[in-house]
Design a protein around this motif. Structure first.
Motif, mmCIF file in Angstrom:
data_model
loop_
_atom_site.group_PDB
_atom_site.id
_atom_site.type_symbol
_atom_site.label_atom_id
_atom_site.label_comp_id
_atom_site.label_asym_id
_atom_site.label_seq_id
_atom_site.Cartn_x
_atom_site.Cartn_y
_atom_site.Cartn_z
ATOM 1 N N SER A 1 -40.953 11.272 -11.824
ATOM 2 C CA SER A 1 -39.601 11.198 -12.362
ATOM 3 C C SER A 1 -38.879 12.538 -12.203
ATOM 4 C CB SER A 1 -39.653 10.798 -13.836
ATOM 5 O OG SER A 1 -38.374 10.777 -14.396
ATOM 6 N N VAL A 2 -39.579 13.618 -12.491
ATOM 7 C CA VAL A 2 -38.986 14.943 -12.325
ATOM 8 C C VAL A 2 -38.690 15.196 -10.845
ATOM 9 C CG1 VAL A 2 -39.461 17.431 -12.515
ATOM 10 C CG2 VAL A 2 -40.026 15.901 -14.406
ATOM 11 N N LEU A 3 -39.607 14.826 -9.985
ATOM 12 C CA LEU A 3 -39.400 14.980 -8.542
ATOM 13 C C LEU A 3 -38.192 14.161 -8.076
ATOM 14 C CD1 LEU A 3 -40.505 16.164 -5.883
ATOM 15 C CD2 LEU A 3 -41.853 14.063 -5.664
ATOM 16 N N GLN A 4 -38.070 12.945 -8.572
ATOM 17 C CA GLN A 4 -36.921 12.104 -8.206
ATOM 18 C C GLN A 4 -35.613 12.739 -8.666
ATOM 19 O OE1 GLN A 4 -36.965 8.209 -9.918
ATOM 20 N NE2 GLN A 4 -35.169 7.524 -8.784
ATOM 21 N N HIS A 5 -35.609 13.351 -9.826
ATOM 22 C CA HIS A 5 -34.408 14.010 -10.341
ATOM 23 C C HIS A 5 -33.945 15.094 -9.370
ATOM 24 C CE1 HIS A 5 -31.670 16.093 -13.041
ATOM 25 N NE2 HIS A 5 -32.367 17.203 -12.842
ATOM 26 N N TYR A 6 -34.878 15.939 -8.916
ATOM 27 C CA TYR A 6 -34.501 17.025 -8.006
ATOM 28 C C TYR A 6 -34.081 16.504 -6.629
ATOM 29 C CZ TYR A 6 -35.937 20.522 -11.387
ATOM 30 O OH TYR A 6 -36.024 21.297 -12.508
ATOM 31 N N VAL A 7 -34.730 15.462 -6.156
ATOM 32 C CA VAL A 7 -34.346 14.882 -4.862
ATOM 33 C C VAL A 7 -32.941 14.301 -4.950
ATOM 34 C CG1 VAL A 7 -34.850 12.997 -3.237
ATOM 35 C CG2 VAL A 7 -36.699 14.469 -4.055
ATOM 36 N N GLU A 8 -32.649 13.574 -6.014
ATOM 37 C CA GLU A 8 -31.311 12.989 -6.171
ATOM 38 C C GLU A 8 -30.258 14.077 -6.342
ATOM 39 O OE1 GLU A 8 -31.312 10.075 -9.276
ATOM 40 O OE2 GLU A 8 -32.546 8.679 -8.121
ATOM 41 N N ARG A 9 -30.584 15.133 -7.049
ATOM 42 C CA ARG A 9 -29.631 16.230 -7.234
ATOM 43 C C ARG A 9 -29.355 16.935 -5.903
ATOM 44 N NH1 ARG A 9 -30.800 21.105 -11.354
ATOM 45 N NH2 ARG A 9 -31.783 21.971 -9.527
#
Length: 87
Positions: free
Chosen positions: A71-79
């Motif tokens: 989830s944290v990784l997805q947050h940074y990828v989307e950002r």
């Protein structure tokens, strides 16, 4: 002292019929009036679940850990990919 001159009569215990057994070669449940019936029932081992529950706890811990990291990784990828997008 008894009131009558007759000797006391002992009452005999009621006679139970011998339990009928299954024919040789045929398995079946024991008769309901058989005192050994409870001993003939296979026992399910209570420690069977004692091995499963710790594994469920470990699997839950791994799931929470991996879901959090992804989830944290997805947050940074989307950002990262939303920097050029207009809002």
């Amino acid at each position: 002292m008894p009131l009558t001159s007759d000797p006391p009569v002992e009452q005999a215990a009621p006679q139970r019929a011998a339990p009928q057994r299954a024919a040789p070669g045929r398995a079946g449940p024991p008769p309901a009036d058989d005192p050994q019936a409870l001993k003939a029932v296979p026992v399910r081992h209570p420690w069977r679940w004692a091995r499963v529950v710790p594994l469920l706890r470990v699997a839950t811990a791994w799931y929470i850990l991996l879901a959090t990291v992804l989830s944290v990784l997805q947050h940074y990828v989307e950002r990262h990919f939303s920097e050029g997008a207009t809002r």
